[in-house]
Design a protein around this motif. Sequence first.
Motif, mmCIF file in Angstrom:
data_model
loop_
_atom_site.group_PDB
_atom_site.id
_atom_site.type_symbol
_atom_site.label_atom_id
_atom_site.label_comp_id
_atom_site.label_asym_id
_atom_site.label_seq_id
_atom_site.Cartn_x
_atom_site.Cartn_y
_atom_site.Cartn_z
ATOM 1 N N ASP A 90 -52.819 8.634 -24.553
ATOM 2 C CA ASP A 90 -52.911 8.057 -23.213
ATOM 3 C C ASP A 90 -51.931 6.896 -23.079
ATOM 4 O OD1 ASP A 90 -54.210 5.747 -21.425
ATOM 5 O OD2 ASP A 90 -54.900 7.681 -20.669
ATOM 6 N N PRO A 91 -51.009 6.963 -22.112
ATOM 7 C CA PRO A 91 -49.963 5.939 -22.035
ATOM 8 C C PRO A 91 -50.493 4.539 -21.719
ATOM 9 C CG PRO A 91 -49.864 7.394 -20.117
ATOM 10 C CD PRO A 91 -50.827 8.017 -21.078
ATOM 11 N N THR A 92 -51.537 4.441 -20.913
ATOM 12 C CA THR A 92 -52.089 3.129 -20.594
ATOM 13 C C THR A 92 -52.734 2.504 -21.820
ATOM 14 O OG1 THR A 92 -52.448 3.770 -18.280
ATOM 15 C CG2 THR A 92 -53.700 1.885 -19.113
ATOM 16 N N LEU A 93 -53.554 3.279 -22.538
ATOM 17 C CA LEU A 93 -54.194 2.754 -23.744
ATOM 18 C C LEU A 93 -53.171 2.419 -24.817
ATOM 19 C CD1 LEU A 93 -57.382 4.988 -24.121
ATOM 20 C CD2 LEU A 93 -57.267 2.591 -23.456
ATOM 21 N N ALA A 94 -52.148 3.255 -24.935
ATOM 22 C CA ALA A 94 -51.118 2.984 -25.935
ATOM 23 C C ALA A 94 -50.404 1.664 -25.640
ATOM 24 C CB ALA A 94 -50.118 4.134 -25.996
ATOM 25 N N ALA A 95 -50.092 1.431 -24.367
ATOM 26 C CA ALA A 95 -49.416 0.189 -23.989
ATOM 27 C C ALA A 95 -50.333 -1.019 -24.206
ATOM 28 C CB ALA A 95 -48.967 0.263 -22.533
ATOM 29 N N ILE A 96 -51.616 -0.879 -23.849
ATOM 30 C CA ILE A 96 -52.564 -1.968 -24.093
ATOM 31 C C ILE A 96 -52.661 -2.248 -25.583
ATOM 32 C CG2 ILE A 96 -55.010 -2.590 -23.998
ATOM 33 C CD1 ILE A 96 -55.148 -1.022 -21.339
ATOM 34 N N GLY A 97 -52.779 -1.187 -26.382
ATOM 35 C CA GLY A 97 -52.885 -1.362 -27.820
ATOM 36 C C GLY A 97 -51.683 -2.071 -28.412
ATOM 37 N N PHE A 98 -50.484 -1.660 -28.022
ATOM 38 C CA PHE A 98 -49.265 -2.292 -28.527
ATOM 39 C C PHE A 98 -49.242 -3.769 -28.177
ATOM 40 C CE2 PHE A 98 -44.891 -3.670 -28.415
ATOM 41 C CZ PHE A 98 -44.302 -3.048 -29.495
ATOM 42 N N ARG A 99 -49.536 -4.080 -26.924
ATOM 43 C CA ARG A 99 -49.492 -5.477 -26.473
ATOM 44 C C ARG A 99 -50.537 -6.327 -27.192
ATOM 45 N NH1 ARG A 99 -47.974 -6.118 -21.026
ATOM 46 N NH2 ARG A 99 -48.687 -8.285 -21.267
ATOM 47 N N LEU A 100 -51.744 -5.786 -27.371
ATOM 48 C CA LEU A 100 -52.792 -6.556 -28.042
ATOM 49 C C LEU A 100 -52.489 -6.729 -29.524
ATOM 50 C CD1 LEU A 100 -56.059 -5.192 -26.382
ATOM 51 C CD2 LEU A 100 -54.805 -7.294 -25.876
ATOM 52 N N GLY A 101 -51.865 -5.735 -30.120
ATOM 53 C CA GLY A 101 -51.471 -5.875 -31.519
ATOM 54 C C GLY A 101 -50.393 -6.919 -31.717
ATOM 55 N N ALA A 102 -49.568 -7.120 -30.693
ATOM 56 C CA ALA A 102 -48.475 -8.099 -30.778
ATOM 57 C C ALA A 102 -48.932 -9.517 -30.438
ATOM 58 C CB ALA A 102 -47.352 -7.688 -29.821
ATOM 59 N N TYR A 103 -50.224 -9.693 -30.139
ATOM 60 C CA TYR A 103 -50.750 -11.017 -29.787
ATOM 61 C C TYR A 103 -50.473 -12.029 -30.903
ATOM 62 C CZ TYR A 103 -54.197 -14.764 -29.205
ATOM 63 O OH TYR A 103 -54.802 -15.987 -29.108
ATOM 64 N N ARG A 104 -50.078 -13.227 -30.512
ATOM 65 C CA ARG A 104 -49.893 -14.346 -31.447
ATOM 66 C C ARG A 104 -50.574 -15.588 -30.858
ATOM 67 N NH1 ARG A 104 -47.585 -10.301 -33.131
ATOM 68 N NH2 ARG A 104 -45.454 -10.115 -33.954
ATOM 69 N N PHE A 105 -51.193 -16.380 -31.712
ATOM 70 C CA PHE A 105 -51.714 -17.679 -31.279
ATOM 71 C C PHE A 105 -50.846 -18.745 -31.923
ATOM 72 C CE2 PHE A 105 -54.650 -21.353 -31.680
ATOM 73 C CZ PHE A 105 -54.887 -21.556 -30.327
ATOM 74 N N ASP A 106 -49.913 -19.276 -31.148
ATOM 75 C CA ASP A 106 -48.889 -20.171 -31.685
ATOM 76 C C ASP A 106 -48.971 -21.585 -31.126
ATOM 77 O OD1 ASP A 106 -47.724 -18.259 -33.358
ATOM 78 O OD2 ASP A 106 -46.469 -17.473 -31.738
ATOM 79 N N VAL A 116 -41.320 -6.842 -26.976
ATOM 80 C CA VAL A 116 -41.486 -6.477 -25.573
ATOM 81 C C VAL A 116 -41.552 -4.962 -25.482
ATOM 82 C CG1 VAL A 116 -40.430 -6.531 -23.275
ATOM 83 C CG2 VAL A 116 -40.271 -8.534 -24.785
ATOM 84 N N LEU A 117 -42.491 -4.458 -24.706
ATOM 85 C CA LEU A 117 -42.649 -3.014 -24.564
ATOM 86 C C LEU A 117 -42.244 -2.570 -23.165
ATOM 87 C CD1 LEU A 117 -43.750 -0.335 -25.793
ATOM 88 C CD2 LEU A 117 -45.917 -0.875 -24.638
ATOM 89 N N THR A 118 -41.387 -1.580 -23.102
ATOM 90 C CA THR A 118 -41.123 -0.893 -21.848
ATOM 91 C C THR A 118 -42.258 0.092 -21.633
ATOM 92 O OG1 THR A 118 -38.727 -1.087 -22.117
ATOM 93 C CG2 THR A 118 -39.533 0.608 -20.617
ATOM 94 N N LEU A 119 -42.965 -0.029 -20.536
ATOM 95 C CA LEU A 119 -44.148 0.803 -20.329
ATOM 96 C C LEU A 119 -43.791 2.280 -20.347
ATOM 97 C CD1 LEU A 119 -46.278 -0.936 -17.560
ATOM 98 C CD2 LEU A 119 -46.659 -0.917 -20.016
ATOM 99 N N PRO A 120 -44.563 3.086 -21.068
ATOM 100 C CA PRO A 120 -44.304 4.526 -21.070
ATOM 101 C C PRO A 120 -44.605 5.145 -19.712
ATOM 102 C CG PRO A 120 -46.320 4.029 -22.274
ATOM 103 C CD PRO A 120 -45.680 2.716 -21.947
ATOM 104 N N GLU A 121 -43.963 6.255 -19.438
ATOM 105 C CA GLU A 121 -44.179 6.950 -18.178
ATOM 106 C C GLU A 121 -45.654 7.319 -18.038
ATOM 107 O OE1 GLU A 121 -42.558 10.912 -15.743
ATOM 108 O OE2 GLU A 121 -41.703 10.355 -17.687
ATOM 109 N N GLY A 122 -46.203 7.055 -16.867
ATOM 110 C CA GLY A 122 -47.596 7.392 -16.603
ATOM 111 C C GLY A 122 -48.565 6.264 -16.864
ATOM 112 N N ALA A 123 -48.098 5.169 -17.461
ATOM 113 C CA ALA A 123 -48.993 4.043 -17.726
ATOM 114 C C ALA A 123 -49.297 3.300 -16.430
ATOM 115 C CB ALA A 123 -48.359 3.091 -18.736
ATOM 116 N N ASP A 124 -50.526 2.852 -16.300
ATOM 117 C CA ASP A 124 -50.943 2.059 -15.145
ATOM 118 C C ASP A 124 -50.591 0.603 -15.449
ATOM 119 O OD1 ASP A 124 -52.359 0.509 -13.282
ATOM 120 O OD2 ASP A 124 -54.023 1.920 -13.168
ATOM 121 N N SER A 125 -49.490 0.138 -14.887
ATOM 122 C CA SER A 125 -48.989 -1.191 -15.249
ATOM 123 C C SER A 125 -49.975 -2.290 -14.876
ATOM 124 C CB SER A 125 -47.636 -1.445 -14.561
ATOM 125 O OG SER A 125 -47.750 -1.380 -13.152
#
Length: 449
Positions: A90-106, A116-125
Amino acid sequence: MSTTQELPIIFVDDNGLDAARLTDTQRRWADANGFAGQAGKLLALPGEEGALGGYLFGTGKSAGSSPLIAGLAGAAVGAGTYRLEGAFGDPTLAAIGFRLGAYRFDRYRAAKEVPVLTLPEGADSAEVERLVAASTIARDLINTPPNDLGPDALTAFIETFAVERQMTIKTITGDDLLEAGFPMVHAVGRASAEAPRLLDLAWGNPLDPKVTLVGKGVTFDTGGLDIKPASGMLLMKKDMGGAANVLGLAHAIVSAGLKVRLRVLIPVVENAIAGPAFRPGDVLKSRKGLTVEIGNTDAEGRLILADALALADEESPDLLLDMATLTGAARTALGPDLPPLYATDDVLARELMAAGSLADDPLWQMPLWSPYDAMMNSKIADVNNAGSSGFAGSITAALFLRRFVENATAWVHLDIYGWAPEARASRPYGGTDQGIRAVYGVLKQRYPA
């Protein structure tokens, strides 16, 4: 590597290399490195003239993979711009997962540039942005240490949060809590140098179904006079994790414009030790009128929640839901990744578990086993806050809270941990969101914009 170059991350199922469209050189490289789509394995691919050509990322057997397994890729790759290819689901879940995995507390160290992720086709931005923001709100608040997030600072954050989302807000502070009818919130927080308070936020059309969220906001918990050992205090900055997650969920609801009249109640206290601290053996009167004997001052979260739940229940909401980092017994029973769910509506509980499974935000229903109510009997008051037994601690805490809910059509209690002791897909180590995506998924189905 130029941060403007867009590199592919090619998702590969177990033994699915043939579908990855690799060059002969890249295929030989993958074979030489033993890459066969193993879950979570990331392999840099050679490009032209020695440049980086992208990455292979293994998802393992798709049936057993986390829906947000892309978070492992987001956590592993360096700064740059990426696109997802291959079997990422699922493109929306994949994009959410990538972004949450890249989280940093700095906040307290030099910030590192995140991928930075370019949203996959079909993802609900819009959905990606709101759910990533919801999780980030919760994580940032939980990760912030108590010297920078005491009751005053948390209140300031919530006031700004409300203004930015056009929510109304009312705050009752200090001794005004007594006059307004919140004696247990006052008792728990009165020993702190920063006064206790109750924050009451509202948004939406008053004619829409009433959804009320209550979040435990203990900014630091010493245990009170029943003081915790040093090891027990190390993570107590996360004791406001219920409030943090409720705020993240509220953001998602408002951002999506769900058709609800949303109310958010957050009792905010520090459970400190000083002369005015409440004591073991004290008897407190609650907002509901029930008297509570204090068997343990370290069972303070249920006291402040009880007053807030009683207030919420007075207007008979269609759904009343609370989140709290409430008991160690919940972690003993189900571990840190699977919060217990208690509900007066079994259909709703099943919907929440199903939504959590789809969004990699798991919950597990536990019983409101009424015979255990007797464990909280008091010889001098209506109820004891800690009970006479060490058994079934998460259940008895939920049963304690249930005494303060009578009128709500449905009530849900989530005994969350709010912390990831080990990094996994979409959840780096540290303060974490729990329950947001599961609850939001059900609310979105029931009350669509």
